[in-house]
Design a protein around this motif. Structure first.
Motif, mmCIF file in Angstrom:
data_model
loop_
_atom_site.group_PDB
_atom_site.id
_atom_site.type_symbol
_atom_site.label_atom_id
_atom_site.label_comp_id
_atom_site.label_asym_id
_atom_site.label_seq_id
_atom_site.Cartn_x
_atom_site.Cartn_y
_atom_site.Cartn_z
ATOM 1 N N GLY A 1 0.775 -1.227 0.000
ATOM 2 C CA GLY A 1 0.000 0.000 0.000
ATOM 3 C C GLY A 1 0.808 1.279 0.000
ATOM 4 N N ARG A 2 2.135 1.179 0.023
ATOM 5 C CA ARG A 2 2.964 2.380 0.101
ATOM 6 C C ARG A 2 3.399 2.912 -1.267
ATOM 7 N NH1 ARG A 2 5.327 3.557 5.030
ATOM 8 N NH2 ARG A 2 5.985 5.408 3.874
ATOM 9 N N VAL A 3 3.402 2.051 -2.290
ATOM 10 C CA VAL A 3 3.794 2.513 -3.625
ATOM 11 C C VAL A 3 2.589 3.194 -4.268
ATOM 12 C CG1 VAL A 3 4.656 1.836 -5.898
ATOM 13 C CG2 VAL A 3 5.472 0.651 -3.844
ATOM 14 N N PRO A 4 2.687 4.476 -4.604
ATOM 15 C CA PRO A 4 1.531 5.213 -5.133
ATOM 16 C C PRO A 4 1.240 4.844 -6.585
ATOM 17 C CG PRO A 4 3.480 6.612 -5.138
ATOM 18 C CD PRO A 4 3.889 5.318 -4.472
ATOM 19 N N ASP A 5 0.115 5.305 -7.079
ATOM 20 C CA ASP A 5 -0.224 5.119 -8.486
ATOM 21 C C ASP A 5 0.824 5.804 -9.350
ATOM 22 O OD1 ASP A 5 -2.422 3.908 -7.446
ATOM 23 O OD2 ASP A 5 -3.901 5.275 -8.328
ATOM 24 N N LEU A 6 1.262 5.120 -10.382
ATOM 25 C CA LEU A 6 2.304 5.688 -11.250
ATOM 26 C C LEU A 6 2.270 5.027 -12.620
ATOM 27 C CD1 LEU A 6 4.775 3.373 -11.370
ATOM 28 C CD2 LEU A 6 5.185 4.235 -9.075
ATOM 29 N N ASP A 7 3.003 5.613 -13.533
ATOM 30 C CA ASP A 7 3.085 5.154 -14.909
ATOM 31 C C ASP A 7 4.475 5.515 -15.416
ATOM 32 O OD1 ASP A 7 2.682 4.428 -17.536
ATOM 33 O OD2 ASP A 7 1.286 6.058 -18.004
ATOM 34 N N LEU A 8 5.279 4.512 -15.802
ATOM 35 C CA LEU A 8 6.641 4.815 -16.235
ATOM 36 C C LEU A 8 7.102 3.854 -17.318
ATOM 37 C CD1 LEU A 8 8.850 2.557 -14.957
ATOM 38 C CD2 LEU A 8 8.241 3.761 -12.841
ATOM 39 N N MET A 9 8.130 4.298 -18.062
ATOM 40 C CA MET A 9 8.786 3.491 -19.086
ATOM 41 C C MET A 9 10.162 3.060 -18.578
ATOM 42 S SD MET A 9 6.701 3.353 -21.707
ATOM 43 C CE MET A 9 5.262 4.241 -22.361
ATOM 44 N N PHE A 10 10.535 1.800 -18.877
ATOM 45 C CA PHE A 10 11.792 1.260 -18.357
ATOM 46 C C PHE A 10 12.605 0.671 -19.498
ATOM 47 C CE2 PHE A 10 14.864 -0.840 -15.835
ATOM 48 C CZ PHE A 10 14.742 -0.380 -14.532
ATOM 49 N N ASN A 11 13.878 1.076 -19.566
ATOM 50 C CA ASN A 11 14.838 0.566 -20.542
ATOM 51 C C ASN A 11 15.831 -0.324 -19.823
ATOM 52 O OD1 ASN A 11 17.469 0.569 -22.072
ATOM 53 N ND2 ASN A 11 16.250 1.727 -23.545
ATOM 54 N N CYS A 12 16.121 -1.519 -20.350
ATOM 55 C CA CYS A 12 16.980 -2.495 -19.675
ATOM 56 C C CYS A 12 18.356 -2.623 -20.306
ATOM 57 C CB CYS A 12 16.299 -3.864 -19.662
ATOM 58 S SG CYS A 12 14.747 -3.928 -18.762
ATOM 59 N N GLU A 13 18.740 -1.709 -21.186
ATOM 60 C CA GLU A 13 20.020 -1.839 -21.861
ATOM 61 C C GLU A 13 21.089 -1.009 -21.167
ATOM 62 O OE1 GLU A 13 19.419 -1.089 -25.987
ATOM 63 O OE2 GLU A 13 17.859 -2.622 -26.157
ATOM 64 N N ASP A 14 22.307 -1.067 -21.712
ATOM 65 C CA ASP A 14 23.468 -0.508 -21.018
ATOM 66 C C ASP A 14 23.608 1.005 -21.157
ATOM 67 O OD1 ASP A 14 25.361 -3.395 -21.999
ATOM 68 O OD2 ASP A 14 24.364 -3.008 -20.100
ATOM 69 N N MET A 15 23.463 1.512 -22.384
ATOM 70 C CA MET A 15 23.836 2.897 -22.653
ATOM 71 C C MET A 15 22.695 3.860 -22.378
ATOM 72 S SD MET A 15 26.993 2.727 -23.517
ATOM 73 C CE MET A 15 27.238 4.390 -24.116
ATOM 74 N N PRO A 16 22.923 4.893 -21.566
ATOM 75 C CA PRO A 16 21.902 5.943 -21.422
ATOM 76 C C PRO A 16 21.730 6.670 -22.750
ATOM 77 C CG PRO A 16 23.959 6.626 -20.402
ATOM 78 C CD PRO A 16 24.143 5.191 -20.784
ATOM 79 N N GLU A 17 20.514 7.103 -23.058
ATOM 80 C CA GLU A 17 20.267 7.625 -24.396
ATOM 81 C C GLU A 17 19.385 8.861 -24.451
ATOM 82 O OE1 GLU A 17 16.980 4.874 -26.320
ATOM 83 O OE2 GLU A 17 18.557 3.665 -25.410
ATOM 84 N N VAL A 18 18.825 9.300 -23.335
ATOM 85 C CA VAL A 18 18.031 10.537 -23.353
ATOM 86 C C VAL A 18 19.006 11.695 -23.186
ATOM 87 C CG1 VAL A 18 16.089 11.788 -22.358
ATOM 88 C CG2 VAL A 18 16.084 9.287 -22.353
ATOM 89 N N ARG A 19 19.520 12.180 -24.281
ATOM 90 C CA ARG A 19 20.578 13.194 -24.248
ATOM 91 C C ARG A 19 19.997 14.560 -23.955
ATOM 92 N NH1 ARG A 19 25.317 11.596 -25.486
ATOM 93 N NH2 ARG A 19 25.996 13.754 -25.845
ATOM 94 N N ALA A 20 20.592 15.243 -23.006
ATOM 95 C CA ALA A 20 20.109 16.569 -22.614
ATOM 96 C C ALA A 20 20.181 17.547 -23.776
ATOM 97 C CB ALA A 20 20.924 17.085 -21.431
#
Length: 607
Positions: free
Chosen positions: A278-297
């Motif tokens: 009951g402690r984890v609130p409602d949420l919606d997220l996308m998850f990537n399981c690979e090595d390299m970060p890719e959301v470049r600033a």
């Protein structure tokens, strides 16, 4: 990028191959048989402490009568012994060799002391300034304004005899709760206690400092919040979508990933929901399981336009949100147990081989083909031309697969005084295992960070290694540690203490809970369950599993719901705090680089 891979199967196959190569790099194996023999050519005997005859004679003089003649003789002997002993200690360091012989000064009393000090000063002055650097090294590496752990972190929680522990139901058929094949409670769950109502729990501790980076990771959306459109923009990059509604989790899968990264990540999330019901609130997220970060600033001048994408690591140029990696709950493909029981096994193995008895070298083994830094590290291995105090071994991925990774017991691999960490394709899950070895970590600087490594302090938890000067930097670190064993063991203790205390599973779960809670607060819409999503249930993951996959899930399963609060999330870093942290780390790196550069101007290391 992921949609591109989905459209082109051959490109996806090559991506999977790269991931498989990285998998090989993350599993350090035991060295060859000839390196397993501690009594053989590994060098442990050469580094053992030997009794110094000069020091023994000094002790005899100290125990004798104290008439003036004996006192004068002791003064003369002390000067000669100090210089000779120092010379002997430095003889192993190739940059400290010199041909001088110390004369015996035939004076007595005060004149003897003054003359002896002059001689010693001349000897020191005639040699390289490296002795001075090494003598100061402990102060600038482990102090000088850098925070230190004067006291160990208190336990996250202490199970109370008055606790009303609620078992977490789990069944693979029938009504019986399944605990096999691992019937004992996991180390992150307390054992059953007598049930007594109305107990009062102690206040929760403050979370470790690295939790403050939760605020940093979410800062792009702090002012504007997160819209459904922003989340949807991450679909093409994600392996799965996680939605929590009313305390129940649902997963929509977009594409397969390497091995069981997604499965064990989702298993960990299922354990979090069971641990803190009951402690984890409602949420919606996308998850990537690979090595390299890719959301470049750089691709998002307006930071809030970036998709909030969860993954295992990031660097300063990317906006990905870091989350604990799958291996905390086990990595069955390479036979790495879940983090909590593995820590206990490592502690038992290390007790059998104290630090002074370990091989006096720096050790690394892995796949050198996944990054330039790893390939370059092979140059530092011992050869007939040079000895950089490194023992580097290339991993045979194919042979390890054929052997079922039976030789990859990490608990048995803390046999060297120093362990080298070098990045894989990006970060590497091996960092926590190396850190827990109770040996100083020689960390080759990398821009990639996972959720906890941002809390490590250069010079306190690890010795920084300049990637451009790996070999001399490693030699310097090992020579320094062997010359300053107390300080080296202190650094080892700080690193392993961090791994065991600040990275205990209690805090891993609390990091997940705080991150998801803070993320959910930024959502500007009410999450709904996608049409193609399936409910995330522990039984649905574990019951069909077989072999090590099922074994590790059972071993890492939470048995009891928490009857205590999570640790208290500290506030965000101020801009001044971040500048001070970066400045202090850079000061340590600059000093080590300066010492390394000076050493490179001396003679090359002798084989």
């Amino acid at each position: 990028m992921k949609s591109f891979f989905l459209q082109f199967p051959e490109r996806e196959r090559r991506q999977q191959q790269r991931d498989e190569e990285e998998g090989a790099a993350l599993v350090p194996q035991p060295p060859p048989d000839d390196d397993d023999d501690h009594g053989g050519g590994g060098g442990a005997g050469a580094a053992a402490d030997h009794e110094d005859p000069a020091a023994a004679k000094q002790q005899q003089l100290d125990d004798g009568d104290d008439d003036q003649a004996a006192e004068d003789e002791r003064q003369q002997e002390a000067i000669i012994i100090a210089a000779a002993g120092w010379k002997k200690q430095q003889a192993a360091a190739w940059w400290m060799r010199w041909p001088q012989k110390l004369p015996v000064v035939p004076t007595r009393g005060v004149g003897l002391v003054i003359a002896g000090l002059v001689v010693l000063a001349l000897v020191v002055g005639s040699t390289s300034s490296w002795w001075i650097h090494l003598d100061y090294a402990p102060s600038f590496l482990l102090g000088g304004g850098i925070r230190q752990h004067q006291h160990r972190r208190p336990p996250h929680h202490v199970p109370s005899p008055a606790a009303d522990l609620v078992p977490i139901p789990f069944s693979c058929g029938g009504n019986a709760t399944t605990t096999s094949p691992s019937p004992s409670p996991s180390p992150s769950s307390p054992p059953p206690q007598a049930a007594v109502h109305h107990h009062q729990s102690p206040p929760p501790p403050r979370c470790p400092e690295y939790f403050r980076f939760i605020h940093s990771d979410l800062s792009p959306w702090r002012a504007t919040g997160i819209t459904r459109e922003a989340v949807e923009r991450g679909r093409g990059r994600a392996a799965f979508r996680l939605v929590v509604v009313g305390g129940r989790a649902f997963v929509e899968t977009y594409h397969r990933v390497f091995q069981t990264r997604d499965t064990f990540t989702q298993w960990g999330i299922a354990q979090l929901l069971a641990r803190y019901p009951g402690r984890v609130p409602d949420l919606d997220l996308m998850f990537n399981c690979e090595d390299m970060p890719e959301v470049r600033a750089a691709d998002f001048p307006v930071r809030s336009d970036a998709p909030p994408l969860f993954r295992y690591c990031k660097d300063d140029a990317t906006l990905d949100i870091v989350f604990p990696d799958w291996s905390f709950w086990g990595w069955p493909e390479v036979n790495i147990r879940p983090w909590a029981p593995l820590l206990e096994e490592m502690a038992a193995q290390m007790a059998r081989l104290p630090w002074p008895d370990r091989e006096p070298y720096a050790y690394w083994k892995g796949n050198p083909g996944v990054s330039a830094d790893r390939a370059d590290l092979l140059r530092c291995n011992v050869s007939d031309r040079a000895d950089w105090n490194a023992r580097v071994f290339a991993q045979d991925w194919g042979a390890a697969i054929r052997a079922g990774f039976r030789g990859s017991n990490l608990a048995e691999q803390c046999r060297h005084r120093y362990k080298v960490f070098v990045r894989g394709r990006s970060w590497s899950v091996s960092e926590k295992y190396i850190l827990a070895c109770d040996s100083p970590v020689l960390l080759v600087d990398t821009p990639f960070r996972d959720f906890f490594s941002r809390g490590l302090v250069a010079g306190e938890h690890y010795w920084p290694i300049d990637p451009a000067r790996k070999c001399p930097a490693i030699k310097l670190a090992v020579d320094w540690g062997n010359a300053h064993p107390a300080q080296a063991r202190r650094m080892a203790g700080e690193g392993s203490g961090f791994a065991r205390e600040e990275l205990a599973m209690d805090y891993v779960y609390d990091y997940m809970l705080h991150l998801l809670t803070e993320y959910a607060r930024l959502l500007r819409y009410k999450p709904t369950v996608p049409d193609k999503a399936v409910e995330l249930r522990a039984e649905a993951l574990a019951c069909p599993a077989r072999g090590r996959e099922r074994e590790f899930m059972m071993e890492s399963r939470e048995r009891y719901a928490a009857d205590y609060e999570p640790c208290t999330l500290p506030p965000p870093f101020t801009a001044g705090e971040l500048r001070d942290m970066a400045r202090r780390d850079q000061e340590v790196r600059d000093r080590v680089k300066k010492m390394t550069t000076s050493m490179e101007h001396e003679r090359p290391p002798q084989p």
